[in-house]
Design a protein around this motif. Sequence first.
Motif, PDB file in Angstrom:
ATOM      1  N   MET A   1       0.826  -1.200   0.000  1.00  0.00           N
ATOM      2  CA  MET A   1       0.000   0.000   0.000  1.00  0.00           C
ATOM      3  C   MET A   1       0.863   1.253   0.000  1.00  0.00           C
ATOM      4  O   MET A   1       1.990   1.235   0.460  1.00  0.00           O
ATOM      5  N   ILE A   2       0.308   2.312  -0.484  1.00  0.00           N
ATOM      6  CA  ILE A   2       1.000   3.594  -0.365  1.00  0.00           C
ATOM      7  C   ILE A   2       0.173   4.511   0.519  1.00  0.00           C
ATOM      8  O   ILE A   2       0.556   4.861   1.625  1.00  0.00           O
ATOM      9  N   HIS A   3      -0.984   4.844   0.024  1.00  0.00           N
ATOM     10  CA  HIS A   3      -1.768   5.836   0.743  1.00  0.00           C
ATOM     11  C   HIS A   3      -2.392   5.248   2.014  1.00  0.00           C
ATOM     12  O   HIS A   3      -2.363   5.864   3.069  1.00  0.00           O
ATOM     13  N   GLU A   4      -2.933   4.054   1.883  1.00  0.00           N
ATOM     14  CA  GLU A   4      -3.622   3.465   3.025  1.00  0.00           C
ATOM     15  C   GLU A   4      -2.669   3.221   4.189  1.00  0.00           C
ATOM     16  O   GLU A   4      -3.028   3.352   5.347  1.00  0.00           O
ATOM     17  N   VAL A   5      -1.429   2.846   3.846  1.00  0.00           N
ATOM     18  CA  VAL A   5      -0.507   2.475   4.902  1.00  0.00           C
ATOM     19  C   VAL A   5      -0.121   3.679   5.756  1.00  0.00           C
ATOM     20  O   VAL A   5       0.257   3.549   6.901  1.00  0.00           O
ATOM     21  N   LEU A   6      -0.230   4.888   5.156  1.00  0.00           N
ATOM     22  CA  LEU A   6       0.137   6.078   5.918  1.00  0.00           C
ATOM     23  C   LEU A   6      -0.753   6.233   7.142  1.00  0.00           C
ATOM     24  O   LEU A   6      -0.336   6.759   8.158  1.00  0.00           O
ATOM     25  N   ALA A   7      -1.985   5.754   7.017  1.00  0.00           N
ATOM     26  CA  ALA A   7      -2.940   5.934   8.109  1.00  0.00           C
ATOM     27  C   ALA A   7      -3.144   4.639   8.874  1.00  0.00           C
ATOM     28  O   ALA A   7      -4.150   4.452   9.535  1.00  0.00           O
ATOM     29  N   LEU A   8      -2.157   3.749   8.803  1.00  0.00           N
ATOM     30  CA  LEU A   8      -2.319   2.423   9.385  1.00  0.00           C
ATOM     31  C   LEU A   8      -2.569   2.469  10.886  1.00  0.00           C
ATOM     32  O   LEU A   8      -3.341   1.689  11.420  1.00  0.00           O
TER      33      LEU A   8
END
Lengths: 290, 663
Positions: free
Chosen positions: A193-200
Amino acid sequence: MLAPLLLGVINKTKAFFGGRKGQPFLQLYYDLNKLLRKGAVYSHTTSWIFRAGPVVWLAAAAVAMLLVPLGGSAAPMSFAGDLVLLAYLLGLMRFFVVLAAMDTGSALEGMGASREVQFSALAEPALLLALAALARQTGQLSLTDIYGAMSFDVLLKTGPAMILVAGALLIVFLAENARVPVDDPDTHLELTMIHEVLALDTSGPDFAFILYGSALKLWILGALLVGVLLPIRTGWLWADIGISLAGMVLLAVATGVIESTMARLRLLRVPQLLGAASALAILALILVFR
Amino acid sequence: MSLFLAVIIVLLAGGLFALAAGKLPRIATLLGAGSAVLACGAGLVPVLRVLIRNRPESFRLPWDVPFGSFAIEIDALSAFFLLPILVLSGLAAVHGAEYLLAYRDRKNLGAPWFFYNLLIVSMLLVVVARNAVLFLVAWEVMSLAAFFLLTFEHEKGDVRRAGWTYLVATHMGAAFLLLMFVILGQKAGSFDFDDFGRAAGAISGVASMLFVCAVIGFGTKAGFMPMHVSLLPEAHPAAPSHVSAVMSGAMIKTGIYGLLRVLSFLGAPPAWWGWLLIGIGVFSGVMGILFALAQRDLKRMLAYSSIENVGIITLSLGLGLLGLSHGWPIVAALGLGGGLLHVINHSMFKGLLFLAAGTVQRSSGTLQMDLLGGLLKRIPATGLAFLVAAVAICGLPPLNGFVSEFLVYVGAYKATTTYAAETAVPGLAVIAGLALIGGLAAACFTKAFGTVFLGEPRSEQARLASAPGLAMVLPLVLLMIACLFLGLFGPLMARMVQPVIADITHLPAETVGTNMAVATQGLSSVVIVSLGFLLLVLLLAMARARLLAGRSIGQASTWYCGYAKPTARMQYTGSSFAQPLTHLFGAFLRTRVHLDRPAGLFPKEARLVTETPDVFAENVYRPAFEGTGWVLSKLRWFQHGRVQMYVLYIAATLLVLLVWKLG
């Protein structure tokens, strides 16, 4: 307000292609409602930056909305050079959410942050050059004036250039909003993930801020794209806005189709795609300069 | 004007007394730093007076040097450059007082304070000098004072090497300046700047040659790539951090000042000057930030980022020159205005960043980013200041970096949208260059802040970091406020810069003002949006606090796909963070990778070391220096230390001169 609906449309389209019934159109509203009523969990590692990230993300997105015109109507704020402010507000959003991700000290989020800054560094010239082509065509310096001066005649007269601009904006739209072929919003593997992982590690109201901010960003970049492709002016303000809204829904459907029919690009290929967006914008500028 | 002279005398006296009191470190520090703070504060009075009244003040004294005269003047251009020099030098002195006191058992503190004050005096004189001889003397003193300051820790080999590189490179630049002033003086018949201004007709024939000399000579000091070796990659990081701050924030700006001052003598510029400066600017900006991204040492990274910012200044000035030569007053005003404002803005945030780096070094003992981490919890005020400066240097609203970049962008969009295609291309280069630089700068500074201040400490040193004293934190906080203030008062700044542009272009200030109006109105709207943004942040933060009040707030370890015992070594490092971008631009950076792969079924040791040396220093300058050294070593038989032979040389020279004179 309507922004989360777009994600509903995208997901419905994808479900249709997948032969599923899919989540309701209003799913994101339900999610936001639920998240806002929840508590939160924080990592021991995090500092106040982690808590500030979502707030800045949403605030910058909301302020950026003020600059975006829709369907030939004026944006609430409009001045010469507001397109630069818009691009830099998107930059500010990214800056803080990347820092919030790095604050967790997680390798997964660090990786996502690293990819996010790489892709956005390449998407920014594409966005500003595509807008420069529009500015050149219309001879205006503010978004409201640029999009106000667009019309069906302009589109017919400078067809190829505008199609190239739209292509560049579409790539930026997909990349900045973390859609296929750059990123896969449905993935369940943290490494990819790129974007989703930022808000993990984000939870509760913070996560609601992130989701709503993302929906606004989708709307902002979508509106820039629809404004180029559907510059139909009937003379009635409400009709114009209605057409543009229909355009936004169409764009959401198109995004769903792209996501359903394309595979994600290898990460190493993404910079080439973004480079292509800049190249399209420059080609458009050359055409416009004639 | 008398106050300004008093400032110079106070600085010199303070420096001398500090030198005399070198054996007593506390008194030397008090004298040195105290006089610097006092003088810089007092110096602001005449500077602000000139800026507000817009009436130049001058002073003249006959001087017994051939062609020289002690002529100084503060006009709007000088005052504009004096402002960051005074503010930054004063604040850095406070920071330096605590920084240097840590060396009190090992070093004599008199000398660094003497040279620090001398550096300030020489920078002030460079900016106000109105005579070429005085200018060159001040320029030379400035270079030498900086040399002695940056070799403060001369017992370290790499610091000595950095000092020598700096000394050689800075004199190569000075040679071009000497040449330029000699030609100017010959054409104008005098070495006074006033006469240069009047001799425009005589100069115009050689104007392009003078311009190239100025670009090379001043560019070496300002740090244009590829003439940046005097700054980098060694010099600025080697100095104590308050000196790095002054060198990077103020001293390199004297190069920009010199270029502008000379441009004001040369009359109307041809278009290719603008093209040249835009080219240098985009190249320096992109390469500077790429090299910054690849660095692991915090101060080296900041030094490369200075090259990037000088690149932004240069491309703005280039856009302005282009506007001047094509007769586009709006583009000219916005390009020059944006470049000038970026001079002040860059001194504020880069000074802050270097001082913050000094605080990091003092409290943790290292500047290697990949050894740090989690410092925000240990030195919170420094962390906050660093964050604000990082946002500002990326040109993000609502801080000051955005104001200057906004002006340049509007100028470039104006050039692209309004004028004929061939001439609009540089405008596009400016837009694309600035956008790419902005994106890469965001990557670079999220990396720096994220690795140094966020996450878990990556080493014992970082874990044990101690809080610095008030003297180190106070200047940071003040500079942070300045960044926010300059951001929110952007329209005011844009008005302040108008008389300066008028000085350079010889246009009336009102004309400049009307031409800048398109952007100043935009700036007022930017301020409204910025204030709205800050208000919204506040409201959302309050809403969030309200929502979370009374609910369960859990504490857990960071999510690692279910793995419950993450360690600090599992974090992403700064080098990994930057790797995708450094890989993408690998062809320019030529990063060296030393890799010991893990081998066998149960691999024990693996190692990966990457380093990014400066491409130009490695491939251009070192071979050139070594070649020169080799040629000169052939002349060594000429000089062997026998006094009799030297007397013979002197006698022979006198004889030759005599014959020449008679014959």
